[in-house]
Write a protein that holds these residues in place. Sequence first.
Motif, PDB file in Angstrom:
ATOM      1  N   GLY A 198     -28.987 -18.296  28.563  1.00  0.00           N
ATOM      2  CA  GLY A 198     -29.683 -18.895  29.693  1.00  0.00           C
ATOM      3  C   GLY A 198     -30.592 -20.037  29.282  1.00  0.00           C
ATOM      4  O   GLY A 198     -30.714 -21.047  29.982  1.00  0.00           O
ATOM      5  N   ASP A 199     -31.250 -19.887  28.139  1.00  0.00           N
ATOM      6  CA  ASP A 199     -32.133 -20.948  27.660  1.00  0.00           C
ATOM      7  C   ASP A 199     -31.342 -22.212  27.331  1.00  0.00           C
ATOM      8  O   ASP A 199     -31.810 -23.333  27.562  1.00  0.00           O
ATOM      9  CB  ASP A 199     -32.899 -20.473  26.415  1.00  0.00           C
ATOM     10  CG  ASP A 199     -33.963 -19.441  26.754  1.00  0.00           C
ATOM     11  OD1 ASP A 199     -34.369 -19.382  27.940  1.00  0.00           O
ATOM     12  OD2 ASP A 199     -34.387 -18.691  25.851  1.00  0.00           O
ATOM     13  N   GLU A 200     -30.124 -22.031  26.793  1.00  0.00           N
ATOM     14  CA  GLU A 200     -29.283 -23.193  26.494  1.00  0.00           C
ATOM     15  C   GLU A 200     -28.819 -23.892  27.771  1.00  0.00           C
ATOM     16  O   GLU A 200     -28.672 -25.120  27.793  1.00  0.00           O
ATOM     17  CB  GLU A 200     -28.090 -22.764  25.645  1.00  0.00           C
ATOM     18  CG  GLU A 200     -28.454 -22.389  24.217  1.00  0.00           C
ATOM     19  CD  GLU A 200     -27.274 -21.840  23.430  1.00  0.00           C
ATOM     20  OE1 GLU A 200     -27.414 -21.715  22.194  1.00  0.00           O
ATOM     21  OE2 GLU A 200     -26.226 -21.539  24.043  1.00  0.00           O
ATOM     22  N   VAL A 201     -28.608 -23.104  28.839  1.00  0.00           N
ATOM     23  CA  VAL A 201     -28.259 -23.697  30.128  1.00  0.00           C
ATOM     24  C   VAL A 201     -29.388 -24.608  30.608  1.00  0.00           C
ATOM     25  O   VAL A 201     -29.166 -25.764  30.994  1.00  0.00           O
ATOM     26  CB  VAL A 201     -27.987 -22.609  31.189  1.00  0.00           C
ATOM     27  CG1 VAL A 201     -27.792 -23.248  32.569  1.00  0.00           C
ATOM     28  CG2 VAL A 201     -26.763 -21.791  30.822  1.00  0.00           C
ATOM     29  N   LEU A 202     -30.611 -24.097  30.579  1.00  0.00           N
ATOM     30  CA  LEU A 202     -31.752 -24.890  31.031  1.00  0.00           C
ATOM     31  C   LEU A 202     -31.971 -26.117  30.148  1.00  0.00           C
ATOM     32  O   LEU A 202     -32.297 -27.202  30.646  1.00  0.00           O
ATOM     33  CB  LEU A 202     -33.017 -24.033  31.042  1.00  0.00           C
ATOM     34  CG  LEU A 202     -33.105 -22.965  32.131  1.00  0.00           C
ATOM     35  CD1 LEU A 202     -34.447 -22.246  32.065  1.00  0.00           C
ATOM     36  CD2 LEU A 202     -32.918 -23.578  33.511  1.00  0.00           C
TER      37      LEU A 202
END
Length: 433
Positions: free
Chosen positions: A235-239
Motif C-alpha cells: 500500500g505504501d508503494e501505491v501511495l
Amino acid sequence: MEPTQVKSDKKKVVAVVGGGLVGALNACFFAKRGFEVQVYESREDIRTAKVVKGRSINLALSHRGPDGAEARGDGGEVACLFVQIVSQGIPMHARMIHSPDGKQSPIPYGKKGQFILSVDRANLNKQLLSGEKYIADGAKEHISVDLIVGCDGAFSAIRKQFLRRSRFNYSQTYIPHGYMELTMPPRDGDFAMKPHYLHIWPRNTFMMIALPNLDKTFTCTLFMPFEEFEKITTGDEVLEFFQKYFADAIPLIGADSLKRDYFRLPAQAMVSVKCSPYHIADKCVLMGDAAHAVVPFYGQGMNAGFEDCVVFDEIMDQFNEDLGVVLEEYTRVRVPDDHAIADLAMYNYIEMRAHVNSKWFLFRKVTFTRTRYHQAVKRWQWQDKVINRGLLVCGTGAVLGGSYLLFKNPPNMDKVNLDVEKMWNRLVSLGTS
C-alpha cells in the motif's frame, strides 16, 4: 451487384450468439424486420444478476452509434431506445488534461455543442435488452435457423469455427499494457472534479483516465505496462507511485481506498483482433468484438460494433434481405473500416499517454460523422504529410530570413554556427519524419 428479390411466407429464424451490447442491438434490428430472433448468452441474465461479470471499462458513446441507429429506427422503438440511453449518459465536451504539477487544461473534442457520452456499460446493456418483444432468452436445445450472428466477444466461440475453414485470415495481439479500475467517490454530495470532461493524466509510458457516472462518482482507469503493475506490492508503494505521478488524484480517490482497491483485482489484459472474411456463405456472420476486438484508446470499440449493426441493416435494405448477397457485401464494406479503427486505437494510445498536449494533436481528430474509418485514416495520413511539409517550408524560410539578418548584422560567428547547425538538424528530422 444487382439486388435479388427474396419472397417467402415463412418467418426466417435468426440466432444471435452473445447478449452483450452488439448482440442485443442486432436482435432489435432483426426483430424489427419481422425475423424470429433467439438470443443465446452463456452468462447469467444481466437484467436480474446481482453481480455483473465481464469488462467494466466505462464507455464513450459517440455520434456514430446512436445517430446511425436512430436513423434506421424511423422514429420507432430503436430510436426511442437510444433517446432513453442518451438521457442517462453524461455529456463530455472536452478532454481535461492533468499535468504532473496538478495544472488542468481542456482540449475540446470538436465544434461547439459537440460531445461524447460517458455511459455505464452494464446499464446500457440492460437498456438494450429491455425490449422483451425483441429478445428471447436462449435455451439448451437444438434448433434450425436461417442465420447465425456471432456477437460473442473477443474470444468468440463462433469465430473458432471459422478457423477450421480454408482462407480465413486471423490475428490477435496482446499489448504489453493492462488496465485497473479505481473509483473516485462524490465530494460533499457532488462530483469531485468537473463532470463534463474526460479527465486524462498522460504520463508517457502510462496514463490514467476518469469518466463521470450518474451517481456522482468517477470511474478511474489506470493503463500501464504489466511489469510496472507488478513492481508495486504494498500500500505504501501505491501511495508513493501516485504521489509521484498522480498527486492531485490522491485526495480525490482517498489514500485508504487507493491502497485497498489497487490490490482488489489484478490488472486486466487487452487484446486486438483482426480477421476476414466476416461471413460463411449465407449462414453465419461475425459482428462487434467477435469480428474486430480493439484496444479501448480511441473510444470507438462500442461505436464500431453498433455501426456494424447499422451498416448490416442498410445493406439488408439495399439487397432486399437476400442473405447470400448481403453477407458478402457486409464483409467487403466493413473489413477495411474495422481494421482501420483497430490501427487507430493502437496509435491513439501513444497520442493520449504522450502527445495529447501537442498543438498538432488537433489536426488528427476524427470528426463527429459517419466518415468511414479507413477514409479517416487516409485523411489523417495526408494531414500529417501536409503538416510536416509545412513545417519544413516555414522552417526553411525562417532559416533564410535569419541568414539575411546575420549577413547584415554579423554577430559572434562561433555561436551562430552552433545555432544554425542545431536548427538545420531539427528541420531535417522534421522533413524526414
